[in-house]
Design an enzyme around this catalytic site. Structure first.
Site, PDB file in Angstrom:
ATOM      1  N   TYR A   1      -9.282  -8.003   4.113  1.00  0.00           N
ATOM      2  CA  TYR A   1     -10.120  -7.491   3.122  1.00  0.00           C
ATOM      3  C   TYR A   1     -11.437  -8.107   2.774  1.00  0.00           C
ATOM      4  O   TYR A   1     -11.391  -9.330   3.261  1.00  0.00           O
ATOM      5  CB  TYR A   1      -9.220  -6.907   2.130  1.00  0.00           C
ATOM      6  CG  TYR A   1      -8.036  -5.725   2.729  1.00  0.00           C
ATOM      7  CD1 TYR A   1      -8.545  -4.697   3.078  1.00  0.00           C
ATOM      8  CD2 TYR A   1      -6.890  -6.162   2.471  1.00  0.00           C
ATOM      9  CE1 TYR A   1      -7.761  -3.853   3.575  1.00  0.00           C
ATOM     10  CE2 TYR A   1      -5.979  -5.509   2.820  1.00  0.00           C
ATOM     11  CZ  TYR A   1      -6.443  -4.112   3.586  1.00  0.00           C
ATOM     12  OH  TYR A   1      -5.384  -3.285   4.077  1.00  0.00           O
TER      13      TYR A   1
ATOM     14  N   ASN B   1      -6.141  -6.463  10.435  1.00  0.00           N
ATOM     15  CA  ASN B   1      -7.360  -5.941  10.413  1.00  0.00           C
ATOM     16  C   ASN B   1      -8.480  -6.622  10.943  1.00  0.00           C
ATOM     17  O   ASN B   1      -9.544  -7.282  10.149  1.00  0.00           O
ATOM     18  CB  ASN B   1      -7.909  -5.903   8.764  1.00  0.00           C
ATOM     19  CG  ASN B   1      -7.217  -4.666   8.045  1.00  0.00           C
ATOM     20  OD1 ASN B   1      -7.107  -3.615   8.641  1.00  0.00           O
ATOM     21  ND2 ASN B   1      -6.688  -4.631   6.747  1.00  0.00           N
TER      22      ASN B   1
ATOM     23  N   ASN C   1      -5.161 -10.671   4.390  1.00  0.00           N
ATOM     24  CA  ASN C   1      -4.965  -9.172   5.122  1.00  0.00           C
ATOM     25  C   ASN C   1      -6.195  -8.881   5.786  1.00  0.00           C
ATOM     26  O   ASN C   1      -6.346  -7.376   5.986  1.00  0.00           O
ATOM     27  CB  ASN C   1      -4.253  -8.287   4.273  1.00  0.00           C
ATOM     28  CG  ASN C   1      -2.897  -8.724   4.110  1.00  0.00           C
ATOM     29  OD1 ASN C   1      -2.542  -9.708   4.156  1.00  0.00           O
ATOM     30  ND2 ASN C   1      -2.060  -7.798   3.816  1.00  0.00           N
TER      31      ASN C   1
ATOM     32  N   HIS D   1      -7.042 -10.311  -4.040  1.00  0.00           N
ATOM     33  CA  HIS D   1      -6.374  -9.926  -2.577  1.00  0.00           C
ATOM     34  C   HIS D   1      -7.405 -10.803  -1.785  1.00  0.00           C
ATOM     35  O   HIS D   1      -8.567 -10.152  -1.368  1.00  0.00           O
ATOM     36  CB  HIS D   1      -6.411  -8.572  -2.513  1.00  0.00           C
ATOM     37  CG  HIS D   1      -5.635  -8.297  -1.107  1.00  0.00           C
ATOM     38  ND1 HIS D   1      -5.058  -9.064  -0.198  1.00  0.00           N
ATOM     39  CD2 HIS D   1      -4.881  -7.210  -0.810  1.00  0.00           C
ATOM     40  CE1 HIS D   1      -4.311  -8.716   0.464  1.00  0.00           C
ATOM     41  NE2 HIS D   1      -4.292  -7.383   0.129  1.00  0.00           N
TER      42      HIS D   1
ATOM     43  N   THR E   1       0.982  -1.116   0.163  1.00  0.00           N
ATOM     44  CA  THR E   1      -0.073   0.083   0.327  1.00  0.00           C
ATOM     45  C   THR E   1       0.981   1.301  -0.014  1.00  0.00           C
ATOM     46  O   THR E   1       1.664   1.291   0.877  1.00  0.00           O
ATOM     47  CB  THR E   1      -0.932  -0.162   1.234  1.00  0.00           C
ATOM     48  OG1 THR E   1      -1.874  -1.237   1.185  1.00  0.00           O
ATOM     49  CG2 THR E   1      -1.797   1.310   1.058  1.00  0.00           C
TER      50      THR E   1
END
Length: 367
Positions: A181, A236, A179, A176, A27
């Site tokens: 998401y 997260n 993580n 993705h 990111t």
């Protein structure tokens, strides 16, 4: 130890990589108005010696823009902006995949464009805060639970973004699924408490991920589609759950059936997350017959060990690529790495900390 394997060419589906070193997705948040620009093109162009670059997370949808200045791949302006990036990489002989990342519940309405909404498998807020340019850090709000119709719409957004990626010149896409998401949010029973066909059992919780993977593979070709997974990753608000090994064993089998070109397995233990057990890495290696990329705190010596043992086909490096745009050349020649990283500039909006890290020759001159 010989370091020949990492610098050998590799056939990733129909894409020939010049070496087995991958630049991991990181990111960076320089896409003002969510549109890639010349600054971002310079950044990736500087690092084109990687065998494969996987881009930072790129949202397939206005709803997926959880972060301030996160790039997208759903408008003509964004496609045009990404063409600057892919051209910069290809002109230097590199290859680049776009990482399609829908942030799901990891975001804030202040980071979303007008009309967009924060969505997730279930209406459960993630613990923690999100940066907004307008008001600083804000707590993650409760997202809207995706309806069955919205699930289909979201899947179609991934498909269209993948088509847009190819139009923009990318060599492929990485979904993705890691993580914390959106795609991983479906996998975890902590973030997915649905009672329909997309919640409950392992098969149901994996259904949306597999449907997206199959649809994208059908749209642009399975040899151009990979996926990133992070079993045991705590990022997260993704806590451990008892069925994690069974979940990823099932995923590996079904992703193999779809025929994706790679699984990118990330281990964030070097950054404080629980270590991914060797046992699940071996299971995924056994169940998934195509390319396996491993990432997480690698040195060249450790990469060589895993490549030589065939534990991995490719190895991804993350932060070393930030401060060493010439990382591959430094590793090839045994040159010292620049370990001075300015963390305060990881996610800022300008060139500082993005394209101003020197190559080795510049360091030597200025020393």
């Amino acid at each position: 130890m010989s370091t020949k394997i990492a610098f050998n060419a590799y056939e990733l589906g129909e894409t020939t990589l010049s070496n087995r070193i991958v630049m991991a997705p990181m990111t960076r948040l320089r896409a003002v108005n969510n549109i890639p620009n010349a600054l971002i093109a310079s950044y990736y162009g500087q690092r084109a010696a990687a065998g494969l670059i996987i881009s930072e997370g790129v949202s397939p949808s206005p709803n997926g823009l959880g972060y301030a200045r996160m790039p997208g791949l759903f408008s003509e302006e964004q496609v045009k902006g990404w063409k600057l990036v892919t051209t910069a990489v290809h002109e230097k002989g590199g290859k680049i995949f776009a990482q399609l990342m829908h942030a799901g519940r990891i975001g804030h309405p202040l980071n979303l464009p007008q009309g967009a909404r924060l969505v997730a498998p279930s209406a459960i807020a993630a613990a923690g805060e999100m940066w907004t340019d307008q008001e600083g850090k804000k707590e993650h709000p409760v997202p809207q639970e995706l309806t069955p119709a919205q699930l289909e719409e979201t899947k179609n957004e991934f498909v269209q973004a993948a088509k847009n990626a190819i139009e923009a010149g990318f060599d492929g896409v990485e979904l993705h699924g890691a993580n914390g998401y959106l795609l991983e949010q479906f996998l975890s029973p902590f973030s997915n408490t649905r009672t329909d066909n997309y919640g409950g059992s392992i098969e149901n919780r994996a259904r949306f991920v597999l449907e997206v993977a199959a649809a994208v593979a059908l749209a642009i070709g399975r040899e151009k589609v990979g996926i990133r997974l992070s079993p045991y990753g705590a990022h997260n608000a993704m806590p451990y759950y008892a069925e994690v090994d069974a979940t990823y064993t099932y995923l590996a089998e079904k992703l193999n059936d779809i025929g994706l070109v790679y699984i990118h397995l990330v281990d964030h233990s070097a950054m404080g997350a629980p270590e991914v057990p060797l046992s699940i890495k071996k299971v995924i290696r056994e169940k998934f017959k195509n390319t396996l990329i491993l990432s997480g705190g690698y040195t060249l010596a450790r990469a060589e060990e895993d490549l030589a043992s065939r534990s991995a086909d490719l190895v991804a490096f993350g932060r070393p690529f930030i401060s060493n745009p010439d990382l591959v050349e430094r590793l090839r020649k045994g040159l010292p790495l620049n370990i001075k990283l300015d963390v305060s500039t990881f996610y800022s909006a300008d060139a500082k900390g993005l394209i101003d890290y020197p190559v080795f020759e510049e360091e030597s001159v200025n020393a």
